[in-house]
Structure formats: C-alpha cells, structure tokens
Design an enzyme around this catalytic site. Structure first.
Site, PDB file in Angstrom:
ATOM      1  N   THR A   1       1.113  -1.175  -0.005  1.00 39.11           N
ATOM      2  CA  THR A   1       0.008   0.415  -0.056  1.00 39.11           C
ATOM      3  C   THR A   1       0.920   1.207   0.133  1.00 39.11           C
ATOM      4  OG1 THR A   1      -1.463  -1.270   0.702  1.00 39.11           O
ATOM      5  CG2 THR A   1      -1.955   1.265   1.052  1.00 39.11           C
TER       6      THR A   1
ATOM      7  N   THR B   1       1.843  -2.422   8.490  1.00 42.64           N
ATOM      8  CA  THR B   1       1.954  -3.363   9.709  1.00 42.64           C
ATOM      9  C   THR B   1       3.190  -4.707   9.941  1.00 42.64           C
ATOM     10  OG1 THR B   1      -0.019  -4.308   9.441  1.00 42.64           O
ATOM     11  CG2 THR B   1       0.380  -5.385  10.853  1.00 42.64           C
TER      12      THR B   1
ATOM     13  N   ILE C   1     -27.130  -5.610  22.827  1.00 36.22           N
ATOM     14  CA  ILE C   1     -27.779  -5.949  24.208  1.00 36.22           C
ATOM     15  C   ILE C   1     -27.584  -5.801  25.579  1.00 36.22           C
ATOM     16  CG2 ILE C   1     -27.359  -8.382  25.318  1.00 36.22           C
ATOM     17  CD1 ILE C   1     -27.089  -9.926  22.114  1.00 36.22           C
ATOM     18  N   HIS C   2     -25.547  -5.296  25.233  1.00 38.40           N
ATOM     19  CA  HIS C   2     -25.419  -3.934  26.106  1.00 38.40           C
ATOM     20  C   HIS C   2     -25.910  -3.008  27.105  1.00 38.40           C
ATOM     21  CE1 HIS C   2     -22.188  -7.044  26.397  1.00 38.40           C
ATOM     22  NE2 HIS C   2     -22.347  -6.653  27.104  1.00 38.40           N
ATOM     23  N   GLY C   3     -27.250  -2.014  26.036  1.00 35.30           N
ATOM     24  CA  GLY C   3     -27.794  -1.529  26.451  1.00 35.30           C
ATOM     25  C   GLY C   3     -26.809  -0.358  26.415  1.00 35.30           C
ATOM     26  N   GLY C   4     -27.087   0.798  27.449  1.00 33.74           N
ATOM     27  CA  GLY C   4     -26.187   1.986  27.390  1.00 33.74           C
ATOM     28  C   GLY C   4     -24.598   1.465  27.726  1.00 33.74           C
TER      29      GLY C   4
ATOM     30  N   GLU D   1      -6.462  -6.150   3.923  1.00 35.41           N
ATOM     31  CA  GLU D   1      -5.988  -6.952   2.855  1.00 35.41           C
ATOM     32  C   GLU D   1      -6.853  -6.902   1.745  1.00 35.41           C
ATOM     33  OE1 GLU D   1      -4.304 -10.430   4.034  1.00 35.41           O
ATOM     34  OE2 GLU D   1      -3.145  -9.430   6.027  1.00 35.41           O
TER      35      GLU D   1
ATOM     36  N   SER E   1     -14.093  -4.338   1.885  1.00 36.75           N
ATOM     37  CA  SER E   1     -15.464  -5.342   0.925  1.00 36.75           C
ATOM     38  C   SER E   1     -15.591  -5.071  -0.748  1.00 36.75           C
ATOM     39  CB  SER E   1     -16.528  -5.146   2.088  1.00 36.75           C
ATOM     40  OG  SER E   1     -16.233  -5.457   3.718  1.00 36.75           O
TER      41      SER E   1
HETATM   42  N1  COS Z   1      -3.807 -15.392  -7.484  1.00 35.60           N
HETATM   43  C1  COS Z   1      -2.937 -14.570  -9.017  1.00 35.60           C
HETATM   44  N2  COS Z   1      -3.224 -14.139  -9.941  1.00 35.60           N
HETATM   45  C2  COS Z   1      -4.026 -13.378  -9.292  1.00 35.60           C
HETATM   46  C3  COS Z   1      -5.188 -12.639  -9.225  1.00 35.60           C
HETATM   47  C4  COS Z   1      -5.194 -14.118  -7.998  1.00 35.60           C
HETATM   48  N3  COS Z   1      -5.929 -13.484  -7.109  1.00 35.60           N
HETATM   49  N4  COS Z   1      -5.784 -11.904  -8.880  1.00 35.60           N
HETATM   50  C5  COS Z   1      -5.021 -11.320 -10.141  1.00 35.60           C
HETATM   51  N5  COS Z   1      -4.436 -12.188 -10.597  1.00 35.60           N
HETATM   52  C6  COS Z   1      -3.164 -11.729 -12.469  1.00 35.60           C
HETATM   53  C7  COS Z   1      -4.098 -11.709 -13.426  1.00 35.60           C
HETATM   54  O1  COS Z   1      -4.805 -13.137 -13.916  1.00 35.60           O
HETATM   55  C8  COS Z   1      -3.289 -10.995 -14.395  1.00 35.60           C
HETATM   56  O2  COS Z   1      -2.689 -11.259 -14.762  1.00 35.60           O
HETATM   57  P1  COS Z   1      -3.012 -11.818 -16.240  1.00 35.60           P
HETATM   58  O3  COS Z   1      -2.546 -10.737 -17.217  1.00 35.60           O
HETATM   59  O4  COS Z   1      -1.483 -12.613 -16.786  1.00 35.60           O
HETATM   60  O5  COS Z   1      -3.997 -13.190 -16.534  1.00 35.60           O
HETATM   61  C9  COS Z   1      -2.814  -9.306 -13.501  1.00 35.60           C
HETATM   62  O6  COS Z   1      -2.820 -10.297 -12.110  1.00 35.60           O
HETATM   63  C10 COS Z   1      -3.820  -8.715 -13.188  1.00 35.60           C
HETATM   64  O7  COS Z   1      -4.722  -8.502 -12.595  1.00 35.60           O
HETATM   65  P2  COS Z   1      -6.188  -7.731 -12.780  1.00 35.60           P
HETATM   66  O8  COS Z   1      -6.234  -7.493 -14.376  1.00 35.60           O
HETATM   67  O9  COS Z   1      -7.299  -8.667 -12.132  1.00 35.60           O
HETATM   68  O10 COS Z   1      -5.526  -6.645 -11.792  1.00 35.60           O
HETATM   69  P3  COS Z   1      -6.300  -5.751 -11.084  1.00 35.60           P
HETATM   70  O11 COS Z   1      -5.764  -4.385 -11.940  1.00 35.60           O
HETATM   71  O12 COS Z   1      -7.450  -5.213 -12.170  1.00 35.60           O
HETATM   72  O13 COS Z   1      -6.603  -5.985 -10.192  1.00 35.60           O
HETATM   73  C11 COS Z   1      -7.577  -6.646  -7.580  1.00 35.60           C
HETATM   74  C12 COS Z   1      -7.696  -6.664  -9.333  1.00 35.60           C
HETATM   75  C13 COS Z   1      -9.068  -4.872  -7.920  1.00 35.60           C
HETATM   76  C14 COS Z   1      -8.642  -7.736  -7.198  1.00 35.60           C
HETATM   77  C15 COS Z   1      -6.802  -6.305  -6.774  1.00 35.60           C
HETATM   78  O14 COS Z   1      -5.864  -5.093  -7.340  1.00 35.60           O
HETATM   79  C16 COS Z   1      -6.568  -6.128  -5.349  1.00 35.60           C
HETATM   80  O15 COS Z   1      -7.089  -6.802  -5.106  1.00 35.60           O
HETATM   81  N6  COS Z   1      -6.601  -4.899  -5.007  1.00 35.60           N
HETATM   82  C17 COS Z   1      -6.621  -4.821  -3.475  1.00 35.60           C
HETATM   83  C18 COS Z   1      -5.101  -4.551  -2.834  1.00 35.60           C
HETATM   84  C19 COS Z   1      -5.648  -5.261  -1.483  1.00 35.60           C
HETATM   85  O16 COS Z   1      -6.064  -6.410  -0.973  1.00 35.60           O
HETATM   86  N7  COS Z   1      -4.800  -4.562  -0.555  1.00 35.60           N
HETATM   87  C20 COS Z   1      -5.242  -4.456   1.433  1.00 35.60           C
HETATM   88  C21 COS Z   1      -3.496  -3.549   1.410  1.00 35.60           C
HETATM   89  S1  COS Z   1      -2.028  -5.342   1.521  1.00 35.60           S
HETATM   90  S2  COS Z   1      -2.524  -5.688   2.671  1.00 35.60           S
END
Ligand code: COS
Length: 388
Positions: A127, A159, A342-345, A368, A371
């Site tokens: 991040t 973290t 359930i605990h209220g105030g 991670e 939602s």
């Molecule tokens: N496992 C293995 N490969 C994956 C995968 C998975 N779960 N998810 C995606 N990939 C691969 C895809 O297959 C794609 O590769 P190919 O082009 O070869 O097929 C590539 O990675 C890019 O995937 P995608 O196009 O789906 O990427 P996006 O940029 O659209 O992003 C999301 C997808 C939004 C799902 C992703 O950015 C995500 O999970 N974001 C949240 C990140 C997060 O959890 N942050 C929390 C902080 S870290 S503690």
C-alpha cells in the site's frame, strides 16, 4: 494438497492456543489498550510457542500447518484481542507467504528460519499514500542501475514495520507499464541504507498493533533481491494476489474468533442483566439479536472451513477466499453491533470489553482488500463463469 501437521499434534496445539488466549491474553487486554503496546514477555511467549512459524514449512523450522489448520488456530487465538494476532500476523501470512510461494531456494534458506522462530519480523509493503485498492497502480519505482535496482517511494500503513527485519516491497520495474504487469516484488533487509520507518499511526482500534509509513530513498539492491529471482521481473503483482488470497481465509478465521467472543460476552450479559423483572435474555427481541448472531457465526465458521479445505486441496481458492473475507468480516460487524446493543448504555462505556472489540473488528472489513474489492473479485469471477 497441503498436508499440514499430524492430527494429534494439531489438536494439542489448538488446545494450547485456546488456553493461552483465554488464560494469558484476555487478562492482558486492558494493559495493551492502555499502553498501546503488547508486553514484551507476551511476545516472547508467543515466540516460544512457535506461533510466528505456524505456516512456515517444517524444513525451515516452522510448524507447517495447512490452511485448514491455520484457520482453526487463528480462530482460537482471536478469541482474544486482535492486537495479539497482529504481532504474528505478518510472519504467518502476508510477510512470509511470498517467500514460501515464490521465493528462490536461497531466499527461503536465508529468511524463513528467522521468520519461523520470530527472530525476524517480516512486513509486506504494498500500500502507498495514493494506492490502496488499486494495487496494480503503485508508484514506488525500482530503477535499473547497472546490475542493481534502486528503490524510491513511500509505503503506507505497513504492519509491523517498526519491528521488521525484512520487507517484501512491491515496486514498479517497468516505467512504461502503468498497471499490474510492471510491478516486481523485492526482498529488502530492513537495515539496507535509505529506509526510514516513520512514527506508528494512531488508530481507531486494535491498539498495540503498529502500522507506519516506510520511506525508501535510493535503496540499492542487487537483482537477486527480486522475489523469485530475475525471472520473476514484472511478476510481483501476481505474487501479491496469491499471498492476499491465503490471507483472506485467515481474516475470515479472525472474524470467527472475535464473533464467538462477542456472542459469548453478549450472552453472559443477557443472562445477568434484568429488566421488566426478568433477565433480558428472556425477552424475545433480545433473543432475536442472539439468534441472528449465532446463525451467522455458524455460517462464517462453515465457510472458513470449506474454503480452507478447498485451498488445501487445489492450492488456490480465489473466489472462495473473497467470499469468505467479504461474508465473515461483514457478519462480524453485525455481531459486534448486536452485542453492543444487548449491553445497552453499558456497551458504549469504555469499562466494558464490547466497546473495544466493536472498534477492533471494524478494520477487518478494510485491510487485505476492502469489502468492495471482494465484491469486485466475486462478481468478475462469477460473470466469467469461474467456480474458483
Ligand atoms: N492470483 C493469481 N493471479 C492473479 C490473481 C490471483 N488472485 N488476481 C489477479 N491475478 C493476475 C491476473 O490473472 C492478471 O494476470 P494475467 O493478465 O496474466 O491474466 C494480473 O494478475 C492482473 O489482474 P487484474 O487485471 O485482475 O488486476 P486489476 O488491476 O484489475 O486488480 C484487484 C484486481 C482489484 C482485485 C486487485 O488490485 C486487488 O486485489 N486490490 C486490493 C489490494 C489489497 O488487498 N490491498 C490491501 C492492502 S495489502 S495488506
């Protein structure tokens, strides 16, 4: 198929962790909240129990549990405050699994034994200030310079950065590729010159956990620092996604542990507290709150177990992991809300544990993968006709 440890060893481990959570950790929760730190003697006990190495393969000194076993152990540990879990969370999950899944033999041999013993804390640096959910859009750069790479950029909310011995840092190695395909993962020892870990963030809950900005300023590394070696250049995003998938099952298990705790607290309160001449647990509207929480807890636990079993069988469970994280973390938010109601105030007062637990579990719906990110993964895979 991930075998994990033998059943009898495992059952005794669950029992040990369960007793540790109830008898040692829960009594220390208020101290942690007030001091905003977990006492060092508890950290040492967690090390001695092998908790930092739960998921590290046995050949590197870990316990080597599989995903199903990990989720049961994490559920037991998370009957106590999530702050304790956070200490081992990166070594068990996002900080170590990149090494296990994609590391070279040398990288595994160098780092996994320390990660398993807890001597080395491993942090996962994905991040950034401008990049959270859009993980493929990271701006931290790793510029090629001869046979080296030089990393510049800022990572946010990392973290355990203050304790870290090693970071897995995701950086853009292909400046012409703006998305996921230009990102590599680097293994960065925390004592590499050019790394600054900022003062820990102040947070709404989970006090005692430490997250911080980490600034990389001209951090020079050989190309062998790429996780998985130079052949994994520009493949780091996939590593991050695989690591997060496993982590999402783990977070579902955390929600189950906390859900059980809050339901138990609310049930005790409903039996003790009387209104209108009888315990509030005998009033049907309060019973409705308890019943809804119990039903959701059953569903959460069943979902975590089923998804973890699928992961161990198939080596991946992308759809299931996102469904698990989404459902369990939203459900535990509802359980927290009902338990407080359930605990209220009293539930709004800092003297009662539910006030703190309510704040602590709020983060589960965010980290991670929020939602909303889980909804995106679930919908995309469903629309693409994929069952995994
Ligand atoms: N496992 C293995 N490969 C994956 C995968 C998975 N779960 N998810 C995606 N990939 C691969 C895809 O297959 C794609 O590769 P190919 O082009 O070869 O097929 C590539 O990675 C890019 O995937 P995608 O196009 O789906 O990427 P996006 O940029 O659209 O992003 C999301 C997808 C939004 C799902 C992703 O950015 C995500 O999970 N974001 C949240 C990140 C997060 O959890 N942050 C929390 C902080 S870290 S503690």
């Amino acid at each position: 198929m991930l075998d994990g440890v033998d059943d009898d060893v495992f059952e005794s481990l669950v029992d040990t962790v369960d007793r540790f959570a109830r008898n040692r950790l829960i009594p220390a929760e208020r101290t942690v909240e007030q001091a905003n730190a977990v006492p060092e003697e508890i950290v040492a006990e967690m090390r001695a129990m092998g908790l930092f190495g739960l998921s590290t393969p046995q050949e590197f000194g870990g316990i080597g549990v599989n995903a199903a076993q990990e989720s049961r152990l994490i559920e037991a540990l998370c009957y106590a405050s999530l702050s304790f879990r956070s200490l081992i969370g990166t070594n068990v999950g996002i900080g170590s699994q990149g090494f296990v899944m994609d590391g070279t033999a040398k990288q595994k041999a160098r780092w996994l034994p320390g990660i398993a013993s807890g001597e080395t804390v491993a942090s996962f640096a994905l991040t950034e200030p401008d990049t959270g959910s859009d993980a493929g859009g990271i701006r931290t750069r790793a510029r090629r310079d001869g046979s080296d790479y030089v990393i510049d950029g800022t990572k946010r909310y990392i973290t355990n950065a203050v304790r870290a011995g090693v970071f897995t840092v995701f950086a853009r190695t292909d400046p012409d590729e703006a998305g996921a395909d230009g990102v590599s993962a680097f293994v960065v020892p925390a004592d590499t010159p050019g790394i600054t870990v900022a003062t820990p963030d102040r947070k709404m809950g989970q006090r005692g956990t430490k997250t911080s900005d980490v600034i990389f300023d001209g951090v020079r590394l050989p190309e062998t620092a790429i996780l998985g070696g130079p052949a994994m250049l520009n493949r780091g995003f996939r590593t991050a996604m695989k690591v997060l998938d496993r982590g999402r099952i783990h977070i579902g298990a955390m929600a189950v542990g906390q859900g059980q705790r809050m339901l138990d607290i609310a049930t005790d309160y409903a039996l003790e507290r009387s209104q209108f001449g009888k315990p509030i647990g005998q009033h049907q509207l309060v019973q409705g709150l308890i019943a809804d929480s119990q039903a959701e807890l059953h569903a959460m636990r069943a979902l975590v177990r089923a998804t973890a079993a699928e992961y161990d069988r198939d080596g991946a469970a992308v759809l299931g992991a996102s469904c698990t994280k989404y459902f369990c973390t939203e459900a535990v938010g509802r359980i927290a809300d009902r338990a407080l109601q359930i605990h209220g105030g009293a539930g709004y007062m800092c003297d009662y544990d539910i006030e703190r637990l309510y704040r602590d579990v709020r983060l589960l719906r965010i980290y991670e993968g929020t939602s909303q990110i889980q909804q995106i993964v679930i919908a995309r895979r469903t629309l693409a006709g994929r069952s995994h």
